[in-house]
Design an enzyme around this catalytic site. Structure first.
Site: not given
Length: 615
Positions: A421, A559-561
């Site tokens: 993501s 932002k993480t994923g």
């Protein structure tokens, strides 16, 4: 080792398709391609089969076929390193969505497959070494050939082929037909029984009596047969066939279980010998073709034994000989336009075979490493293993004010994996730059589909879609843009391996598109400085969407994923930057583990590292 069994299966199916394609091409275009070019196609196949092992990266192998998403990071990550409560479960339970990779193979099967494969390689290499040792035995049994007639024929053959190197010609009683052995120091071994039959001197007893019944034509025919044999063996030297033999034998040991590879090895040998046959025929008169074929048939029952992986001989089994005799019977010399057409066709087939490389390399061993130019860079290596616990991990930090890189676990920091993501940062830019959405009008209507979380089951705008990592929002952008525009976009911004493939819903999840942590940091620098040359309002809209926290003298963006397999979180990203009075600091954290490896954990680890490093 992530799903080695799946990668093993995919790699070997790809190898089977590669070999099947080559076999079909050779069958269809058999008459249009000289044997040397047909042999070249099989050589290309074996060269391509080495791709998955350049190098092997078992720990990088996972067949991501589901989806993954990142969610918003805790607003207090820098101060405590622990996500805080916000809106009930929103900030405390950071959950990055990843659809179950239902096609994955259980890990115990992967380990079993690996163990059996390695055991088979061990056994195969034992026999490989044993066969190599037979070359020593052959050398010990041989002595320089002293027959003057054969030596003169050998000298003439060397002159005809313009071979300047002195290749020893040895006689041995261990062989029934000539062979050439060796790659670095090749030697031609000649059977003593044939050598004795070509001598007009030093005959005694029954041999003189038998030779007395032989006509001058018989003797000349025997000399011609010896010439054919030597020309054939020297053709092997000219084309370095023993080097390809060695590669084929080693790959045969690695692919010991693979029937298609065995078939390819058989075809390689037949086309190799057929290519040498044609090379010899090109040196003969047409009326000699039959005599050459008769020579091969005479040697068919005298197949050499004990040959090494670096040897090649003129004889062969009856099945192989039948194929070679049929080729001689229909042989027509390739000249002029016909040869040029064959070369062009060979090039087309080779280019098509090279198209299998992504299936052999990406699926089997990751998409390689990023070549990071470290020239003139201030790079500090540090040990941050204590922060990652039992997980494998890497951390990259670039402090622009100091112009300093800090890298933990350089190998992993340069290895490319699916962005998950974190790609949504740039997918949002794609939507803005292409006019699909705008900073003022980024709303999209929910179509009523049920999802795993009610935060997706509502209308979304850019900010909510980034914050809640709403997959369907970005799928709409990609479908409207089309994959051709997505490809143009990733190439324009230079994102990772720049290969989004053709699937608009999974390319950033299934290791089609890949990027390394170091590249993530470089991409964030480009975003921050807008070196893309995009509309400033679009860059600002994305920055605001990934803004996580603002405090006294700093702001945090990120932002993480998360990647999930078989219901287990196995990969977590957290990428972003911090704005401070000293300048921006860009970071990327990646961790992998057997369970509970999430983007939220990567964010927590990042918070702890940055708190210690920047305080």
């Amino acid at each position: 080792m992530q799903d080695f069994g799946s990668a093993f299966l995919i790699n070997n199916l790809s190898a089977a398709f590669l070999i099947g394609t080559a076999a079909l091409a050779v069958f269809v275009f058999h008459r249009m391609l000289p044997a040397r070019l047909r042999y070249g196609i099989w050589m290309a196949v074996f060269c391509l089969l080495t791709v998955p092992f350049l190098p092997i990266r078992f720990e990088r192998v996972w067949s991501s076929t589901g989806s993954a998403a990142g969610t918003e990071v805790s607003r207090s990550v820098l101060q405590t390193g622990v996500p805080a409560e916000a809106g009930g479960d929103a900030l405390n339970g950071i959950r990055d969505f990843a659809a179950d990779m239902s096609g994955g193979i259980p890990q115990w099967i992967s380990y079993m497959v690996l163990a059996v494969w390695l055991a088979g390689i061990g056994v195969s290499l034992f026999f490989f070494a044993k066969n190599m040792w037979s070359g020593k035995v052959l050398e010990q049994s041989a002595a320089p050939l002293e027959n003057p007639e054969i030596l003169e024929i050998y000298r003439q053959c060397m002159e005809e082929l313009n071979i300047k190197r002195k290749i020893p010609l040895l006689a041995t009683a261990y062989l029934k037909s000539p062979v050439i052995v060796g790659v670095i120091r090749p030697k031609v071994y000649f059977p003593m029984r044939i050598a004795r039959g070509c001598s007009v001197n030093s005959q005694s007893g029954s041999e003189k009596e038998w030779r007395g019944r032989e006509t001058a034509q018989d003797f000349e025919n025997r000399r011609q047969e010896i010439r054919y044999m030597l020309l054939h063996e020297l053709q092997h030297y000219r084309h370095r066939d023993n080097l390809m033999n060695l590669l084929a034998e080693l790959l045969g040991a690695v692919y010991w279980f693979h029937p298609a590879v065995r078939y390819a090895a058989c075809r390689l040998k037949i086309e190799r010998e057929t290519a040498c046959d044609e090379a010899v025929l090109n040196m003969l008169k047409k009326e000699e073709y039959r005599h050459y074929a008769d020579t091969l048939l005479d040697l068919a029952s005298g197949r050499p034994y004990g040959l090494t992986p670096v040897s090649a001989g003129i004889s062969g089994g009856m099945r192989e000989m039948r194929a070679r005799i049929r080729n001689i019977a229909g042989f027509k010399e390739f000249t002029g336009r016909r040869r040029a057409g064959g070369v062009a066709l060979f090039c087309l087939v080779s280019v098509f075979l090279v198209s299998f490389v992504p299936f052999l390399s990406v699926r089997a061993g990751g998409n390689g490493s990023y070549e990071f130019d470290m020239t003139g860079k201030n790079i500090v290596s540090t040990d941050l293993s204590a922060y990652f616990g039992d997980n494998a991990g890497t951390f990259v930090l670039y402090e622009q004010g100091k112009d300093q890189w800090t890298i933990y676990n350089e190998d992993m920091a340069l290895s490319r994996v699916a962005p998950l993501s974190t790609w949504k940062i740039y997918d949002a830019l794609l939507g803005l730059e292409s006019g699909i959405i705008s900073p003022e009008a980024s709303e999209m209507e929910w179509d009523g589909t049920s999802y795993w979380t009610d935060t997706w089951e509502r209308d979304q705008n850019l900010n909510t879609a980034i914050r809640n990592s709403v997959n369907w929002y970005f799928h709409v952008i990609d479908r409207v843009a089309g994959m051709e525009q997505v490809k143009d976009f990733v190439e324009q911004i230079g994102y990772g391996n720049q290969n989004p493939g053709r699937d608009p819903e999974n390319y950033w999840l299934d290791s089609t598109l890949e990027i390394s942590p170091v590249e993530q940091v470089e991409m964030l620098q480009k975003l921050y400085d807008n070196t893309f040359g995009f509309q400033p309002q679009n860059i600002e809209a994305v920055k605001q969407a990934i803004l996580l926290e603002t405090g006294e003298g700093y702001s945090v963006y990120g932002k993480t994923g998360t990647g999930e397999k078989n219901g287990i979180n196995v990969c977590g990203w957290f990428v972003g930057y911090i704005e401070t009075e000293e300048g921006p600091c860009f970071f990327a954290a990646l961790l992998e583990g057997d369970s509970d490896a999430t983007g939220s954990l990567a964010a927590q680890v990042t918070g702890e590292i940055l708190k210690d490093m920047l305080s």
